[in-house]
Motif scaffolding. Structure first.
Motif, PDB file in Angstrom:
ATOM      1  N   LEU A 280      62.846  29.337 -43.096  1.00 33.98           N
ATOM      2  CA  LEU A 280      62.356  29.859 -41.821  1.00 33.98           C
ATOM      3  C   LEU A 280      63.527  30.029 -40.873  1.00 33.98           C
ATOM      4  N   ASP A 281      63.615  31.204 -40.236  1.00 28.96           N
ATOM      5  CA  ASP A 281      64.708  31.449 -39.302  1.00 28.96           C
ATOM      6  C   ASP A 281      64.418  30.772 -37.959  1.00 28.96           C
ATOM      7  N   PRO A 282      65.340  30.821 -36.993  1.00 25.95           N
ATOM      8  CA  PRO A 282      65.134  30.097 -35.730  1.00 25.95           C
ATOM      9  C   PRO A 282      63.875  30.489 -34.968  1.00 25.95           C
ATOM     10  N   SER A 283      63.331  31.674 -35.248  1.00 26.44           N
ATOM     11  CA  SER A 283      62.099  32.093 -34.588  1.00 26.44           C
ATOM     12  C   SER A 283      60.855  31.711 -35.374  1.00 26.44           C
ATOM     13  N   GLY A 284      61.039  31.078 -36.517  1.00 25.50           N
ATOM     14  CA  GLY A 284      59.901  30.699 -37.336  1.00 25.50           C
ATOM     15  C   GLY A 284      59.485  31.757 -38.323  1.00 25.50           C
ATOM     16  N   ASN A 285      60.274  32.827 -38.470  1.00 21.31           N
ATOM     17  CA  ASN A 285      59.956  33.883 -39.424  1.00 21.31           C
ATOM     18  C   ASN A 285      60.473  33.516 -40.813  1.00 21.31           C
ATOM     19  N   ALA A 286      59.743  33.937 -41.849  1.00 26.30           N
ATOM     20  CA  ALA A 286      60.228  33.749 -43.219  1.00 26.30           C
ATOM     21  C   ALA A 286      61.504  34.558 -43.397  1.00 26.30           C
ATOM     22  N   TRP A 287      62.536  33.932 -43.977  1.00 30.80           N
ATOM     23  CA  TRP A 287      63.870  34.528 -44.097  1.00 30.80           C
ATOM     24  C   TRP A 287      64.165  34.837 -45.553  1.00 30.80           C
ATOM     25  N   SER A 288      64.660  36.045 -45.823  1.00 29.21           N
ATOM     26  CA  SER A 288      64.855  36.496 -47.200  1.00 29.21           C
ATOM     27  C   SER A 288      66.317  36.533 -47.624  1.00 29.21           C
ATOM     28  N   GLY A 289      67.221  35.941 -46.820  1.00 28.86           N
ATOM     29  CA  GLY A 289      68.645  36.064 -47.111  1.00 28.86           C
ATOM     30  C   GLY A 289      69.268  34.871 -47.803  1.00 28.86           C
ATOM     31  N   LEU A 290      68.472  33.999 -48.418  1.00 31.99           N
ATOM     32  CA  LEU A 290      69.019  32.794 -49.028  1.00 31.99           C
ATOM     33  C   LEU A 290      69.871  33.140 -50.248  1.00 31.99           C
ATOM     34  N   THR A 291      71.057  32.515 -50.353  1.00 33.99           N
ATOM     35  CA  THR A 291      71.933  32.677 -51.510  1.00 33.99           C
ATOM     36  C   THR A 291      72.305  31.304 -52.058  1.00 33.99           C
ATOM     37  N   LEU A 292      73.006  31.301 -53.188  1.00 32.42           N
ATOM     38  CA  LEU A 292      73.413  30.044 -53.807  1.00 32.42           C
ATOM     39  C   LEU A 292      74.333  29.246 -52.886  1.00 32.42           C
ATOM     40  N   GLU A 293      75.133  29.953 -52.093  1.00 34.53           N
ATOM     41  CA  GLU A 293      76.101  29.269 -51.226  1.00 34.53           C
ATOM     42  C   GLU A 293      75.421  28.486 -50.108  1.00 34.53           C
ATOM     43  N   HIS A 294      74.199  28.862 -49.747  1.00 35.28           N
ATOM     44  CA  HIS A 294      73.493  28.190 -48.647  1.00 35.28           C
ATOM     45  C   HIS A 294      72.854  26.874 -49.080  1.00 35.28           C
ATOM     46  N   LEU A 295      72.615  26.686 -50.349  1.00 41.55           N
ATOM     47  CA  LEU A 295      71.702  25.639 -50.818  1.00 41.55           C
ATOM     48  C   LEU A 295      72.400  24.643 -51.720  1.00 41.55           C
ATOM     49  N   SER A 296      72.052  23.378 -51.586  1.00 37.85           N
ATOM     50  CA  SER A 296      72.425  22.340 -52.556  1.00 37.85           C
ATOM     51  C   SER A 296      71.173  21.547 -52.928  1.00 37.85           C
ATOM     52  N   VAL A 297      71.160  21.040 -54.149  1.00 34.92           N
ATOM     53  CA  VAL A 297      69.982  20.383 -54.708  1.00 34.92           C
ATOM     54  C   VAL A 297      70.350  18.950 -55.079  1.00 34.92           C
ATOM     55  N   TRP A 298      69.520  18.004 -54.635  1.00 33.78           N
ATOM     56  CA  TRP A 298      69.766  16.578 -54.887  1.00 33.78           C
ATOM     57  C   TRP A 298      68.518  15.951 -55.488  1.00 33.78           C
ATOM     58  N   GLU A 299      68.721  15.093 -56.484  1.00 38.97           N
ATOM     59  CA  GLU A 299      67.609  14.345 -57.063  1.00 38.97           C
ATOM     60  C   GLU A 299      67.982  12.872 -57.092  1.00 38.97           C
ATOM     61  N   ASP A 300      67.139  12.062 -56.469  1.00 34.45           N
ATOM     62  CA  ASP A 300      67.403  10.617 -56.386  1.00 34.45           C
ATOM     63  C   ASP A 300      68.804  10.356 -55.831  1.00 34.45           C
ATOM     64  N   ASP A 301      69.175  11.091 -54.783  1.00 35.74           N
ATOM     65  CA  ASP A 301      70.453  10.945 -54.078  1.00 35.74           C
ATOM     66  C   ASP A 301      71.667  11.334 -54.918  1.00 35.74           C
ATOM     67  N   ALA A 302      71.448  12.019 -56.053  1.00 33.27           N
ATOM     68  CA  ALA A 302      72.555  12.508 -56.872  1.00 33.27           C
ATOM     69  C   ALA A 302      72.544  14.035 -56.861  1.00 33.27           C
ATOM     70  N   LEU A 303      73.715  14.634 -56.708  1.00 32.48           N
ATOM     71  CA  LEU A 303      73.831  16.088 -56.662  1.00 32.48           C
ATOM     72  C   LEU A 303      73.495  16.684 -58.028  1.00 32.48           C
ATOM     73  N   VAL A 304      72.621  17.674 -58.038  1.00 34.78           N
ATOM     74  CA  VAL A 304      72.286  18.387 -59.280  1.00 34.78           C
ATOM     75  C   VAL A 304      73.332  19.483 -59.468  1.00 34.78           C
ATOM     76  N   PRO A 305      74.130  19.436 -60.554  1.00 33.51           N
ATOM     77  CA  PRO A 305      75.241  20.392 -60.676  1.00 33.51           C
ATOM     78  C   PRO A 305      74.806  21.797 -61.075  1.00 33.51           C
TER      79      PRO A 305
END
Length: 531
Positions: A280-305
């Motif tokens: 969601l963007d700052p106005s609360g709109n659904a945002w379609s610009g997500l890329t791999l560089e924006h996101l990191s994934v963690w499971e049980d406090d460990a980084l998912v590679p």
């Protein structure tokens, strides 16, 4: 024009993601091979073949065979189409032009090439003595095959202008229309009087700019023998609708940060885990610009590679329970609130996919199942028409009952959408009971509040926030239609993260998604059970 004129028609088809496909085909107006398109799109997302294998469950060697165009390395022609369609959906490419290219490759020239390869292998694996007798038989077959080929190419009655794609009445969502077809070798081809580059074997893949509304395509082919043929197709390009605006839960605020909402974690195929999310963007709109560089994934406090990000395919089913408040207050003003709800739900059903599953729960003094989960949208519509307002408001019992309907369905995307104009007055369950149950089964509860004298937004905001959903508010009943439409679009615009978990089975784990956009970080977490 001399010669016969033939107008071919086909079934109306919706083209999905045509802009993506077209953008990979620009240049000299000739499209690349389907294998090149797949490989370049995958590499643009920094994905390896093993990562794609995890997400699509297609073996990496078969994915590689598709990218090379090596059809013989696949189990069969039927599997080639299935794998190509799934791979294209995963990469957000329109599969239909790619499938047309595949089918074009698998026609007569491909058969002759495969026959020659099999003849060579035959003699390589036989002794000279046994092969001598078989040689005459194979030679006879080859002669017959090549004779048929010569007959087909020399007989003008067999000459055809074939347009494999698009079919008549197709709807294109992109700025260009992909044409895939074949003419007799040596023929000249035009589209709307503009020349088309044709391969030596007669195949062609060409791009035509799409105009808003109707685009009429007139293809004319001819050769030096006097043969001519014309094919006419009509393609529609609708005007895109603006993206919806969704309301944020009040406690999340509307600051300057982008926010990630983790809706659901599906561990049914553990160790493969699928997470569904929205940005969601700052106005609360659904945002379609997500890329791999924006996101990191963690499971049980460990980084998912290693993980895969994609938009949820339009063909992936959603199972949704529609819980509707039918207490006495919904019958105010001559029943106008309830009539508006029925109209809004009918429009919502029109926007669902054919694979989506819906059930209907009405609640007043107690929750009641008006329609069990089904793909039959007309049956659901008839159930909605039966809604009658009377009695108290068992809001929490109704949500609990709705979640129970969903957990009996196959794994995958699930959601409860509850609408109420009041607060709970008669439930045996508490708000915390409902939140705990929805969390245990990983079901997000989307809450729609309708303003009334008895309305209390706080429980709905908490319910949506703590189950990984959204809260939407309607100040008056005639705004409900827009909210349900926004919600259906939000379902279609979700992202999906797929990864292989190293965690232990038969235990609970916690997934955390971290998004950093413009230097500001947002987190969202949910627990899931690994079977």
């Amino acid at each position: 024009m001399e010669g016969r004129v033939k107008i071919q028609t086909g079934d109306p088809t919706v083209l999905r993601g045509s802009t993506e496909t077209s953008s990979r085909m620009r240049g000299n107006r000739m499209a690349k091979d389907f294998g090149q398109l797949l490989r370049e799109k995958r590499e643009s997302r920094y994905l390896s073949l093993p990562e794609v294998e995890v997400a699509t469950r297609i073996r990496a060697e078969h994915l590689q065979a598709l990218e090379r165009g090596d059809l013989e390395a696949l189990p069969g022609s039927r599997y080639a189409e299935i794998y190509l369609r799934e791979y294209a959906h995963f990469l957000d490419l329109d599969p239909e032009p790619l499938l047309a290219m595949l089918r074009q490759r698998m026609r007569w020239p491909r058969f002759r090439q495969q026959l020659a390869q099999r003849v060579r292998r035959f003699f390589q694996t036989r002794s000279p003595i046994l092969g001598l007798g078989a040689f005459l038989i194979v030679l006879l077959v080859v002669a017959l095959v090549w004779g048929l080929a010569g007959h087909r190419s020399s007989a003008s009655a067999e000459k055809r202008l074939e347009l494999f794609y698009p079919p008549e009445g197709a709807i294109s969502s992109g700025d260009e229309i992909v044409l895939v077809g074949r003419v007799p070798p040596g023929a000249v081809l035009t589209v709307n009087d503009s020349p088309v580059s044709v391969q030596p074997d007669g195949s062609f893949v060409h791009l035509v700019p799409a105009r808003p509304g109707q685009t009429r395509l007139t293809l004319r082919a001819g050769d030096a023998t006097g043969w001519h043929e014309e094919v006419v197709r009509t393609v529609w390009s609708p005007t895109p609708t603006p993206r919806p605006t969704l309301s944020l839960p009040a406690s999340q605020g509307t600051g300057a940060a982008y926010q990630v909402v983790l809706h659901q974690v599906d561990g049914a195929h553990f160790p493969d885990v699928v997470a569904y999310l929205s940005i969601l963007d700052p106005s609360g709109n659904a945002w379609s610009g997500l890329t791999l560089e924006h996101l990191s994934v963690w499971e049980d406090d460990a980084l998912v590679p290693n993980w895969v990000l994609r938009t949820v395919p339009l063909t992936e089913p959603l199972t949704v329970a529609l819980a509707v408040d039918t207490s006495g207050s919904m019958g105010a003003n001559g029943g106008e609130p309830l009539r508006q709800v029925q109209q809004a739900l009918s429009a919502f059903l029109d926007q669902l996919g054919e694979n989506d599953v819906v059930c209907v729960v009405a609640f007043s003094d107690r929750p009641a199942l008006l329609q069990e989960c089904t793909k039959d949208k007309e049956a659901v519509r008839r159930a909605v028409e039966q809604l009658v307002a009377s009695g108290e408001t068992t809001l929490y019992d109704a949500i609990r009952f709705s979640v129970e309907q969903l957990v009996t369905q196959p794994s995958g995307r699930r959601a409860v959408v509850v609408l109420t104009d009041g607060h709970d007055t008669a439930s045996r369950s508490s708000l915390q009971d409902v939140i705990a149950q929805a969390g245990m089964y990983n079901v997000p509860v989307y809450a729609i509040g309708l303003q009334s004298n008895e309305f209390d937004p706080a429980p709905l905001e908490q319910l949506a926030r703590e189950t990984g959903a959204l809260y939407l508010f309607a100040p008056q009943a005639d705004a409900l239609g827009d909210l349900y439409t926004q919600l259906s679009r939000q379902f279609r615009g979700q992202y999906q993260v797929v990864y292989r978990s190293p965690a232990s089975p038969n235990s609970e784990h916690r997934l955390t998604l971290v998004v950093r956009i413009n230097g500001v970080e947002s987190k969202s977490s949910k627990s899931y059970w690994a079977p």
